[in-house]
Scaffold this motif. Structure first.
Motif, mmCIF file in Angstrom:
data_model
loop_
_atom_site.group_PDB
_atom_site.id
_atom_site.type_symbol
_atom_site.label_atom_id
_atom_site.label_comp_id
_atom_site.label_asym_id
_atom_site.label_seq_id
_atom_site.Cartn_x
_atom_site.Cartn_y
_atom_site.Cartn_z
ATOM 1 N N LYS A 263 25.028 -25.457 68.379
ATOM 2 C CA LYS A 263 24.001 -25.396 67.342
ATOM 3 C C LYS A 263 24.180 -23.997 66.587
ATOM 4 O O LYS A 263 23.897 -23.890 65.194
ATOM 5 N N ASN A 264 24.613 -22.773 67.104
ATOM 6 C CA ASN A 264 24.783 -21.556 66.617
ATOM 7 C C ASN A 264 25.990 -21.677 65.635
ATOM 8 O O ASN A 264 25.834 -21.058 64.532
ATOM 9 N N LEU A 265 26.854 -22.470 65.951
ATOM 10 C CA LEU A 265 28.065 -22.735 65.045
ATOM 11 C C LEU A 265 27.802 -23.223 63.859
ATOM 12 O O LEU A 265 28.342 -23.002 62.903
ATOM 13 N N LEU A 266 26.818 -24.301 63.737
ATOM 14 C CA LEU A 266 26.423 -25.123 62.635
ATOM 15 C C LEU A 266 25.277 -24.392 62.015
ATOM 16 O O LEU A 266 25.127 -25.136 60.686
ATOM 17 N N GLN A 267 24.643 -23.576 62.469
ATOM 18 C CA GLN A 267 23.396 -23.374 62.056
ATOM 19 C C GLN A 267 23.540 -23.015 60.390
ATOM 20 O O GLN A 267 22.519 -23.455 59.680
ATOM 21 N N ARG A 268 24.420 -22.268 59.876
ATOM 22 C CA ARG A 268 24.445 -21.952 58.517
ATOM 23 C C ARG A 268 25.626 -22.543 57.609
ATOM 24 O O ARG A 268 25.915 -22.197 56.698
ATOM 25 N N ARG A 269 26.058 -23.713 58.302
ATOM 26 C CA ARG A 269 27.167 -24.421 57.814
ATOM 27 C C ARG A 269 26.620 -25.935 57.339
ATOM 28 O O ARG A 269 25.838 -26.391 57.762
ATOM 29 N N LYS A 270 27.287 -26.323 56.000
ATOM 30 C CA LYS A 270 27.089 -27.647 55.651
ATOM 31 C C LYS A 270 28.050 -28.625 56.413
ATOM 32 O O LYS A 270 29.512 -28.456 56.036
ATOM 33 N N TYR A 271 27.723 -29.233 57.219
ATOM 34 C CA TYR A 271 28.779 -30.122 58.356
ATOM 35 C C TYR A 271 28.528 -31.399 58.095
ATOM 36 O O TYR A 271 27.595 -31.831 57.631
ATOM 37 N N LEU A 272 29.683 -32.038 58.545
ATOM 38 C CA LEU A 272 29.653 -33.516 58.736
ATOM 39 C C LEU A 272 30.262 -33.813 59.990
ATOM 40 O O LEU A 272 31.539 -33.653 60.350
ATOM 41 N N VAL A 273 29.581 -34.505 60.883
ATOM 42 C CA VAL A 273 29.991 -34.843 62.228
ATOM 43 C C VAL A 273 29.969 -36.178 62.179
ATOM 44 O O VAL A 273 28.649 -36.947 62.089
ATOM 45 N N VAL A 274 31.013 -36.863 62.745
ATOM 46 C CA VAL A 274 30.930 -38.286 63.033
ATOM 47 C C VAL A 274 31.151 -38.671 64.500
ATOM 48 O O VAL A 274 32.054 -38.042 65.267
ATOM 49 N N PHE A 275 30.337 -39.363 64.981
ATOM 50 C CA PHE A 275 30.285 -39.958 66.445
ATOM 51 C C PHE A 275 30.631 -41.498 66.417
ATOM 52 O O PHE A 275 29.883 -42.232 65.833
ATOM 53 N N ASP A 276 31.875 -41.526 66.693
ATOM 54 C CA ASP A 276 32.571 -43.031 66.561
ATOM 55 C C ASP A 276 32.339 -43.758 67.925
ATOM 56 O O ASP A 276 32.435 -43.215 69.110
ATOM 57 N N ASP A 277 31.532 -45.054 67.859
ATOM 58 C CA ASP A 277 31.587 -46.098 68.712
ATOM 59 C C ASP A 277 30.578 -45.415 69.623
ATOM 60 O O ASP A 277 30.735 -45.370 70.836
ATOM 61 N N VAL A 278 29.136 -45.200 69.235
ATOM 62 C CA VAL A 278 28.307 -44.852 70.140
ATOM 63 C C VAL A 278 27.492 -46.111 70.668
ATOM 64 O O VAL A 278 27.201 -47.056 69.967
ATOM 65 N N TRP A 279 27.468 -46.197 72.066
ATOM 66 C CA TRP A 279 26.807 -47.494 72.651
ATOM 67 C C TRP A 279 25.513 -47.414 73.055
ATOM 68 O O TRP A 279 24.902 -48.719 73.109
ATOM 69 N N HIS A 280 24.998 -46.274 73.373
ATOM 70 C CA HIS A 280 23.542 -46.328 73.894
ATOM 71 C C HIS A 280 22.654 -45.225 73.029
ATOM 72 O O HIS A 280 23.214 -44.364 72.875
ATOM 73 N N THR A 281 21.262 -45.673 73.107
ATOM 74 C CA THR A 281 20.521 -44.483 72.634
ATOM 75 C C THR A 281 20.413 -43.126 73.174
ATOM 76 O O THR A 281 20.530 -42.426 72.733
ATOM 77 N N TYR A 282 20.597 -43.229 74.507
ATOM 78 C CA TYR A 282 20.418 -42.080 75.379
ATOM 79 C C TYR A 282 21.620 -41.097 74.879
ATOM 80 O O TYR A 282 21.663 -39.884 75.032
ATOM 81 N N GLU A 283 22.759 -41.722 74.433
ATOM 82 C CA GLU A 283 23.959 -41.035 73.987
ATOM 83 C C GLU A 283 23.663 -40.013 72.730
ATOM 84 O O GLU A 283 23.792 -38.959 72.633
ATOM 85 N N TRP A 284 22.892 -40.756 71.742
ATOM 86 C CA TRP A 284 22.602 -40.037 70.632
ATOM 87 C C TRP A 284 21.725 -38.904 70.930
ATOM 88 O O TRP A 284 21.412 -37.992 70.411
ATOM 89 N N GLU A 285 20.631 -39.401 71.857
ATOM 90 C CA GLU A 285 19.583 -38.483 72.446
ATOM 91 C C GLU A 285 20.223 -37.078 72.994
ATOM 92 O O GLU A 285 19.538 -36.226 72.790
ATOM 93 N N ALA A 286 21.235 -37.403 73.737
ATOM 94 C CA ALA A 286 21.781 -36.276 74.378
ATOM 95 C C ALA A 286 22.476 -35.397 73.246
ATOM 96 O O ALA A 286 22.812 -34.299 73.969
ATOM 97 N N VAL A 287 22.895 -35.605 72.079
ATOM 98 C CA VAL A 287 23.659 -34.715 71.216
ATOM 99 C C VAL A 287 22.913 -34.162 70.277
ATOM 100 O O VAL A 287 23.103 -33.329 69.389
ATOM 101 N N LYS A 288 21.927 -35.115 69.735
ATOM 102 C CA LYS A 288 21.005 -34.654 68.334
ATOM 103 C C LYS A 288 20.608 -33.379 68.414
ATOM 104 O O LYS A 288 20.719 -32.849 67.288
ATOM 105 N N TYR A 289 20.057 -32.855 69.555
ATOM 106 C CA TYR A 289 19.312 -31.568 69.382
ATOM 107 C C TYR A 289 20.592 -30.314 69.188
ATOM 108 O O TYR A 289 20.080 -29.200 68.808
ATOM 109 N N ALA A 290 21.748 -30.616 69.448
ATOM 110 C CA ALA A 290 22.531 -29.630 69.142
ATOM 111 C C ALA A 290 23.304 -29.653 67.863
ATOM 112 O O ALA A 290 23.731 -28.593 67.478
ATOM 113 N N LEU A 291 22.658 -30.639 66.883
ATOM 114 C CA LEU A 291 22.864 -30.545 65.281
ATOM 115 C C LEU A 291 21.697 -30.011 64.599
ATOM 116 O O LEU A 291 20.768 -30.725 64.488
ATOM 117 N N PRO A 292 21.966 -28.837 64.165
ATOM 118 C CA PRO A 292 20.706 -28.173 63.711
ATOM 119 C C PRO A 292 20.258 -28.848 62.039
ATOM 120 O O PRO A 292 21.236 -29.139 61.436
#
Length: 941
Positions: A263-292
Motif C-alpha cells: 500500500k505504501n509503495l502504490l499510494q502515490r502512483r498510477k498503477y496497473l495490477v493484473v491478477f490472472d486466474d483468480v478462483w475464489h472471492t476470498y482471494e480477491w478479499e485477501a488482496v484488495k485492501y493492499a491496493l490503495p
C-alpha cells in the motif's frame, strides 16, 4: 468423484447412527466403524481425485474405494427395502406372507454378512491410505499442479498466433485509460480455454497502456492460493518494477505487514495490477485492501472463470466486467486453418469434415488449437482418418497426448467443484442436447444430490447449485422465458465429451447410443439415446438407480428389456417415449422418486399408484390422462403433480389447456409445491376448500371454476403465501370468475393467468408488487384495465385477450416502466391504440391480433425505441397496407426503426405467411403463399 461418493454415503450413515436405525440383524457397531473410517479418508480424497490421472496406483486405490462405497450403498438400500416388505407382510397371515418373512430374514442375515465383508475391505483400503498420503504429501499441502507451468505459454504467444482479439482488446484499453480517477477494477470472465490470459496479456503489453501507467505488475494466482506467498511475490515484483532492492527481511513479514508495504509503495502512483486466474472471492478479499484508492486513475484487472466473482470485484469500484465470447465462425476457421494447414487453404475435399470438427470446438481457442494440432499430423490423403476424428472426438480426448493440455484446462474447473456440485455437473452427461431447467432441478433432487438447508426448499437449494455452475461458466443459458427465468440450458460440446468419458470411467452413468453398445458390468444410471439396446440378460442391472430415454421411437417392454428387474430404481424418465399404457411393473418400485411420462399416449393411471410411497415428482404433461385414481392421495411425499395437455383445433383455441379430474381429499398431499391443472367443478366444492391445507404450494393451476365457488377459492388461496404462479379458468368462456373476496394480496405471486369473464378487475391485482407476468383472457371488462395495471412495478409481460370492450386504449407517459412484452388479442370494439412518449420505455415485443376494427398502427409507436419485434396476426388489410416499405405505405416511417415486422394469417390449421413482394394494393392476401406451422419473418427493415 470418490470424494463425492463417500460424502453422500456418510450423510446416509449419519442418519442411520443418529436415529439408531437397526438396518441389519444385530447392532450398529459395523455402521459406526465404517462411518469413522470413511470420515478419516475424506481429507485425502479431494487431492486423490485430482491426482489419480497422473498415478496408476492411486487411480486403482480410488476405484477400489468407490466400488466399495457403491456396494455398501446397495446393501443399505436393499436392507431398507426388506424392512419395508417385512412391515407389509406382518399384516398378512397367509402362508405366502409367512414365506416372504422367512425369505426376508435369510436375506437380512446375508446383508449383515456382506456388510462385515465390506468393512474388511475398507480396512484393507484404509491400510494403504497412510502410504499413499506420504507419497503425495507435497501435493496435499501445497496443491502443486503441473498445469500451471504450462499456462505460461499463453503469455508468450506472437501476434501472428492471435485471432479475434482486436475488438475486445480495444474495449479493455478504453476502460483502462478513460473514466474516473478513482481506482477501478476491470474483470474478464469466461470458462477455461477461452483465452482470458492471452487477451489481458496483450492489453497489458500494449505501448499505450505501458505509457499511461507508471507502475505495472502481473500476478499469477493459482488454485493453491496462499496469501503470504502471493503477497511476497507481489512485493518482489513491485520493487523490481520501481528498480529498488527488495527488503532482506521479507520472508519474516506477516500478511498484514506485506499489505502495508504494498500500500505504501502504490499510494502515490498510477498503477496497473493484473491478477490472472483468480478462483475464489476470498482471494480477491485477501488482496484488495493492499491496493490503495489513491485518486490517480489506477486500475486493477482480474481474469476469472467465475462470473459472480467478476461482478462482485467490479461492483465495489463501479468497475467493468467483460464477458469474453467464443470466436465467430470466420475467426474460428481462420485460426483452424493457420494451425492445421500452416496458413495454407484447406483442401476442398476436407472442408466439410473440418467444419464438422470445428463446430464441436464452439469457438473455444484452446480447443481449436488442440484439435488442429492433432489434425496437422494426419495424412491429408486419408479422408477416413479426418472423418474418424470428427466422429470420435471424445475417444481422441481420452487417448491423444496432444489433447492433454485441453483436458487439464477443462479438468481444472471440474476438480475445483465442491463434491455436491461434481455429481450435479456430471449428471449433465446423460442429456443429448438442450436441458430443460425444471426437469434438471427435479432430477437432481430425486437423485439425492441436493442437500437440505434450513429455511430453503430443496428446489431453492438446487437453484443455488445451478447458479453456481452458471457463475463458473460451466454451463450456459440457452433460452429464457419472457420474464427472464431460465428455460433451457446447454453445455459446450467438448465439456459434454469430457464428462461422458468421466461418467464412464467413474461408473457414474452409461450412455447408450447404439443397439449393440456394450454396457458396464454394473450400471447405476442408464441413458438411452434414440435407439433401444439389445437385451443383455447377463449384465446386472440390480444396482440401476436411474433410467432415462431420449428420442426413442421404438415400442418396448420393461420386462423384456430388463428381465431381471431393477428394484432400487429411483428415477424413471420416459418423456417422449412411444408408450400407450402405464407399465404396471412401475408401481412395485419402492424407491421411485421421479416418474415422467410426459408427451406419451398414456391414458390411465393404475388404481394402486399409492404403492409408490417415495414418489416426489409425477409428470403427466401432454398425456391423455383425464382422471386420477383415489390411491394418488397416499403419495404423502409428492411435491410436483403436473397433469395437463394442449388441444389445438383452431386458432381461437391456441394456448387452451385441459386439466384432470381429482379425487376429494387433496388436502392430504401436504408436501405439494406444484399442482396443475385440476378441475374443481366436481365434489360440491370440496377440492377448493381443501386447497388451504397445501401450505407449500408455489404453483397452482385450477380449471372449470364455477362462479359460486369464487368466495371459497379466495378463502383457500389467501393463506397460500408461498404461491409464485396462479392460473384460474372458468367453466366456460362466458362464465364469470368472482375473485373479489381476497382480503390480502399474495406477497410473492409472480405469474397470474385468469381465463374467464370478470365483472371488474380484482382490486388486489394492483398490489401484486412481485408480479412479472399477467394474462387476462375473455375478461370483457367495461373499464380500461390499463389504469389499474400501469403502475405494477415489476410487470414484464402482459397479455390481454378479449379483455376489454372499449374502443380506445392509451398507454400513458411514464407508465409500464418495465414492460418488455405486450400482447393485444381479439378486442372486438378496439379502433385506436395510443402510445404516449415515455410510455413502456423498455418494450421489446408487441403482438396485435384479431382486432378487426383497428385499421391503423398504434399512434406513437415510433416512441418505442427499444422495440425489436412487431407482430400482426389476422389483422385488417387496410392496416397492413399502410406499412408497405415500397414508398406507398403512409405509416411505414413509424415502424422503420423496428428490426423485425411480421404479418401472418391462420388458415386450415396452419399459418399462411406472405412475403412483402407479393402484396398488391388491391389485397395483401394475393401472391405467393408459404405454408408453415412456425412464425416466419415477413420482412426485416
Amino acid at each position: 468423484m470418490a470424494e463425492s461418493a463417500v460424502n453422500f454415503l456418510l450423510q446416509r450413515l449419519q442418519t442411520i447412527v443418529e436415529n439408531e436405525v437397526k438396518i441389519i440383524t444385530g447392532n450398529l457397531e459395523e455402521v459406526v466403524y465404517l462411518k469413522g473410517r470413511l470420515e478419516l479418508l475424506t481429507a485425502f480424497l479431494r487431492v486423490a481425485d485430482a491426482l489419480e490421472e497422473s498415478d496408476e496406483e492411486l487411480k486403482v486405490w480410488v476405484k477400489q474405494l468407490r466400488d466399495v462405497v457403491h456396494e455398501i450403498e446397495d446393501l443399505l438400500d436393499e436392507s431398507e427395502l426388506l424392512r419395508a416388505h417385512n412391515h407389509t407382510n406382518l399384516f398378512s397371515a397367509s402362508l405366502r406372507g409367512i414365506s416372504c418373512c422367512i425369505r426376508n430374514m435369510k436375506a437380512r442375515y446375508r446383508i449383515a454378512s456382506e456388510l462385515k465383508a465390506m468393512n474388511f475391505r475398507v480396512r484393507n483400503i484404509f491400510s494403504d491410505h497412510k502410504r499413499l498420503r506420504d507419497k503425495f504429501e507435497a501435493s496435499i499441502y501445497t496443491g502443486n499442479n503441473t498445469w500451471h507451468d504450462q499456462r505460461g505459454d499463453a503469455l508468450l504467444l506472437d501476434k501472428s498466433d492471435l485471432v479475434g482479439i482486436n475488438k475486445p482488446k480495444k474495449q479493455l484499453i478504453k476502460w483502462l485509460l478513460q473514466g474516473c480517477s478513482n481506482r477501478r477494477v476491470i474483470s474478464v470472465t469466461a470458462t477455461g480455454g477461452m483465452g482470458k490470459t492471452t487477451l489481458v496479456k496483450q492489453v497489458y503489453d500494449d505501448p499505450e497502456v505501458k505509457k499511461h501507467f507508471r507502475t505495472c505488475v502481473w500476478i499469477t494466482v493459482s488454485q493453491s492460493f496462499r496469501i503470504e506467498e502471493l503477497l511476497k511475490d507481489m512485493v518482489q515484483k513491485l520493487f523490481n518494477e520501481i528498480r529498488r532492492p527488495v527488503p532482506p527481511s521479507l520472508e519474516n513479514k506477516s500478511g498484514d505487514q506485506l499489505k502495508m508495504i504494498i500500500k505504501n509503495l502504490l499510494q502515490r502512483r498510477k498503477y496497473l495490477v493484473v491478477f490472472d486466474d483468480v478462483w475464489h472471492t476470498y482471494e480477491w478479499e485477501a488482496v484488495k485492501y493492499a491496493l490503495p484508492n489513491n485518486s490517480c486513475g489506477s486500475r486493477v484487472m482480474i481474469t476469472t472463470r467465475k462470473s459472480d466473482l467478476a461482478h462482485i470485484s467490479s461492483i465495489e469500484s463501479n468497475g467493468k466486467v467483460y464477458n469474453l465470447q467464443p470466436l465467430s465462425e470466420d475467426e474460428a476457421w481462420d485460426l483452424f486453418c493457420r494451425k492445421t494447414f500452416q496458413g495454407h487453404p484447406c483442401p476442398t475435399y476436407l472442408i466439410d469434415t473440418c467444419k464438422c470438427t470445428l463446430r464441436k470446438c464452439e469457438g473455444m481457442p484452446l480447443a481449436i488449437v488442440a484439435v488442429s494440432g492433432v489434425l496437422a499430423t494426419k495424412d491429408r490423403r486419408r479422408i477416413d482418418e479426418w472423418d474418424m476424428i470428427c466422429r470420435s472426438l471424445g475417444a481422441e480426448i481420452q487417448g491423444n497426448d496432444k489433447l492433454d493440455n485441453l483436458k487439464k484446462v477443462l479438468g481444472l474447473s471440474f476438480s475445483d467443484l465442491p463434491y455436491h456440485l461434481k455429481y450435479c455437473f456430471l449428471y449433465l452427461s446423460i442429456f443429448p442436447d438442450l436441458i430443460q431447467h425444471m426437469r434438471l432441478i427435479r432430477l437432481w433432487i430425486a437423485e439425492g444430490f441436493v442437500k437440505a438447508k434450513e429455511g430453503k426448499t430443496l428446489e431453492e437449494v438446487a437453484e443455488d447449485y445451478l447458479k453456481e455452475l452458471l457463475d463458473r461458466n460451466l454451463i450456459q443459458v440457452a433460452e429464457t422465458t419472457s420474464d427472464g427465468r431460465v428455460k433451457t440450458l446447454r453445455i459446450h460440446d467438448l465439456w459434454r465429451e469430457i464428462i461422458i468419458l468421466k461418467s464412464k470411467d467413474q461408473n457414474f452413468a452409461a450412455i447408450v447410443k447404439e443397439k449393440n453398445a456394450a454396457w458396464p458390468e454394473k450400471i447405476r444410471r442408464l441413458s438411452v439415446h434414440n435407439t433401444l439396446p439389445n437385451g443383455q440378460q447377463k449384465m446386472s442391472v440390480f444396482q440401476l438407480r436411474s433410467l432415462l430415454m431420449f428420442g426413442v421411437a421404438e415400442k418396448f417392454s420393461l420386462r423384456k428389456l430388463f428381465p431381471g428387474g431393477f428394484r432400487l430404481l429411483s428415477v424413471l424418465d420416459f418423456q417422449d417415449a412411444p408408450l400407450k399404457r402405464f407399465p404396471v411393473e412401475i408401481v412395485d418400485l419402492y424407491y421411485l422418486r421421479y416418474l415422467s411420462l410426459k408427451n406419451t399416449k398414456v391414458k390411465t393411471i393404475p388404481i394402486n399408484i399409492g404403492k409408490l410411497q417415495n414418489l416426489e415428482t409425477l409428470d403427466l404433461k401432454h398425456t391423455s390422462v383425464t382422471e386420477l385414481p383415489a390411491d394418488i392421495l397416499k403419495l404423502q411425499k409428492l411435491r410436483h403433480l403436473l397433469v395437463y395437455r394442449f388441444d389445438v383445433k383452431s386458432y381461437a383455441q391456441i394456448s387452451s389447456k385441459y386439466g384432470c379430474k381429482f379425487p376429494p381429499g387433496i388436502g392430504n398431499l401436504k408436501s405439494l409445491q406444484k399442482l396443475c391443472f385440476i378441475e374443481v367443478n366436481q365434489g360440491c366444492g370440496m377440492i377448493i376448500s381443501q386447497l388451504k391445507e397445501l401450505s407449500q404450494l408455489r404453483r397452482l393451476g385450477i380449471m372449470k371454476l364455477r362462479e359460486e365457488d369464487g368466495k371459497a377459492l379466495c378463502s383457500s388461496i389467501e393463506g397460500l403465501t408461498n404461491l409464485r404462479a396462479l392460473s384460474i379458468s372458468s367453466e366456460e368462456e362466458n362464465k364469470v370468475i368472482d375473485l373479489g373476496f381476497l382480503s390480502s394480496p399474495l406477497p410473492f405471486l409472480q405469474r397470474l393467468h385468469l381465463y374467464g369473464r370478470l365483472q371488474e378487475l380484482p382490486n388486489w391485482i394492483p398490489s401484486l408488487h412481485s408480479l412479472v407476468r399477467l394474462y387476462l383472457k375473455w375478461s370483457n371488462l367495461k373499464s380500461d384495465p390499463l389504469v389499474s395495471l400501469q403502475d405494477l412495478p415489476n410487470l414484464v409481460h402482459l397479455e390481454l385477450l378479449q379483455a376489454y370492450d372499449g374502443d380506445t386504449m392509451c398507454f400513458k407517459s411514464g407508465k409500464f416502466k418495465k414492460l418488455k412484452v405486450l400482447g393485444l388479442d381479439k378486442f372486438d370494439e378496439l379502433r385506436q391504440v395510443k402510445v404516449e412518449k415515455g410510455a413502456m420505455p423498455y418494450l421489446e415485443k408487441l403482438i396485435i391480433q384479431r382486432c378487426e376494427l383497428l385499421k391503423k398502427v398504434p399512434s406513437g409507436i415510433q416512441h418505442l425505441t427499444k422495440l425489436k419485434v412487431l407482430e400482426f396476426f389476422d389483422m385488417p388489410a387496410e392496416l397492413i397496407m399502410t406499412l408497405r416499405p415500397d414508398g406507398q405505405g403512409k405509416d411505414y416511417w413509424k415502424v422503420a426503426h423496428i428490426p423485425e415486422v411480421y404479418h401472418t394469417y391462420w388458415r386450415d390449421g396452419g399459418w399462411d405467411v406472405y412475403p412483402l413482394e407479393s402484396f398488391r394494393e388491391s389485397s395483401p392476401r394475393s401472391g405467393t403463399v408459404m405454408r408453415s406451422h412456425e412464425l416466419c419473418t415477413l420482412w426485416k427493415v
